[in-house]
Motif scaffolding. Sequence first.
Motif, PDB file in Angstrom:
ATOM      1  N   ARG A 181       2.235   1.775  -3.418  1.00 41.76           N
ATOM      2  CA  ARG A 181       1.208   2.332  -4.309  1.00 41.76           C
ATOM      3  C   ARG A 181       1.082   3.840  -4.096  1.00 41.76           C
ATOM      4  NH1 ARG A 181      -2.712   0.015  -7.026  1.00 41.76           N
ATOM      5  NH2 ARG A 181      -4.163   1.674  -6.396  1.00 41.76           N
TER       6      ARG A 181
ATOM      7  N   ASP B  74      -6.280   4.481  -0.548  1.00 43.48           N
ATOM      8  CA  ASP B  74      -5.171   3.632  -0.111  1.00 43.48           C
ATOM      9  C   ASP B  74      -4.673   4.024   1.275  1.00 43.48           C
ATOM     10  OD1 ASP B  74      -5.194   1.972  -2.303  1.00 43.48           O
ATOM     11  OD2 ASP B  74      -3.698   3.125  -3.429  1.00 43.48           O
TER      12      ASP B  74
ATOM     13  N   LEU C 220       0.825  -1.205   0.000  1.00 42.44           N
ATOM     14  CA  LEU C 220       0.000   0.000   0.000  1.00 42.44           C
ATOM     15  C   LEU C 220       0.862   1.258   0.000  1.00 42.44           C
ATOM     16  CD1 LEU C 220      -2.779  -1.113   2.503  1.00 42.44           C
ATOM     17  CD2 LEU C 220      -3.144  -0.437   0.114  1.00 42.44           C
TER      18      LEU C 220
ATOM     19  N   ASP D 277      -0.197   6.198  -7.193  1.00 49.26           N
ATOM     20  CA  ASP D 277      -1.043   7.253  -6.631  1.00 49.26           C
ATOM     21  C   ASP D 277      -0.405   8.634  -6.741  1.00 49.26           C
ATOM     22  OD1 ASP D 277      -2.835   5.282  -5.983  1.00 49.26           O
ATOM     23  OD2 ASP D 277      -2.365   5.253  -3.841  1.00 49.26           O
TER      24      ASP D 277
END
Length: 398
Positions: free
Chosen positions: A65, A387, A62, A70
């Motif tokens: 990301r 996220d 995460l 992101d």
Amino acid sequence: MSKHRRVWRGGVTLVVAVGVAMGTLTAADLPRKDTTAPAESTARTNASTTTGTADQARLRTLLRRLTTVDGGPGALLAMRDRRGSTVLTSGVADVRSHAPVRGDSRFRIGSMTKTFVATVMLQLVGEGRVILDAPVERYLPGVVRGHGNDGRRMTVRQILQHTSGLPDILDHLDPQEIIKNPLAHHDTRDLVKTALAHPPTFKPGTGWSYSSTGYLLAGMIIERVTGRPYGDEIQRRVIDPVGLHATYVPGDASEIPGPHPRGYVRPGKDAPLIDLTALNPSVAGAGGEMVSSGADVNRFLDALLRGKLLRPAQLREMMRTRPTGNPDGRAYGLGLESRPLPCGGLYWGHSGDMFGYETVAGATAGGRQATVMVNVDPGGTDAQSADMKAAVRTALCK
């Protein structure tokens, strides 16, 4: 995505022209997301960790990301339970130097300031100096007037729970002007007057709508009742007793002392980043000006939920929520919100958006806390917000 986040993100598309003056960063300054993996690190305060190997793998995914697809430059996740604490980081604190994010970083926590303000207000309730269901007019005579807004018809509880119907100051500020003049002072009374030049969203007590204006008023009530600035009361009543060494109410101080990532604004989907680390946070006031760290936010939430800061009656009032209409089950109490956990039960906390930084924090009644930060806002994507919340949920569910 919160209402205030939409306001900042929407307005900031106007600022491309001022990027050079504010320190726009070109593509050459940015990490190459397709070829360079973000730096990652783990810091622990003792031999035990708050999450197992599989959980840490999911959390690292995460965080990766957040700093790749992101679009965040850097990210930090601080976790804590009764056994110890762990900090995971990814990406960079500075896109020019590519310095990694430090685990002890400080950052602007935005609307998580509201939880501190509500805590002090409820302490005053417990002392009999403020009455939750008394009208705002009792403490701020003549302040809330105009365009259908009336402090005689809304209560202290309603301004803390966003059920007052007050127009949100964040709907009536120009982000372009703030980014052009980031060091400008903003007087709280002027901000309140700007908001009250617009009609209420609804009749007090008949709906729910996020309004930072209510927390500007809450800060004013604390000052009126105690005779001291609300920031001094937060320092005396919360920061010092809990031992929060990286947390403070900055007032007009534009710099963040100690280790901190640069805070960036992205004016468009593929636009260069603007460094807005130096900012006079009086534009947010009691609605969102504070600076803290992941470890301090976790320690604060733990002390709050364990009843170390509020008497039982006032903590119950704080945790008495009402639905917000959010499809993820978000409910709002008094400066504290709850969300369901996929592993069962609820977590309590708040999110925060302030130029340069987005934060999300949560804690369980069982003694687990997690705080995540990304150093871009506005300009983060909806996926970034999702996220970040997923990282908090994963950290709180073993």
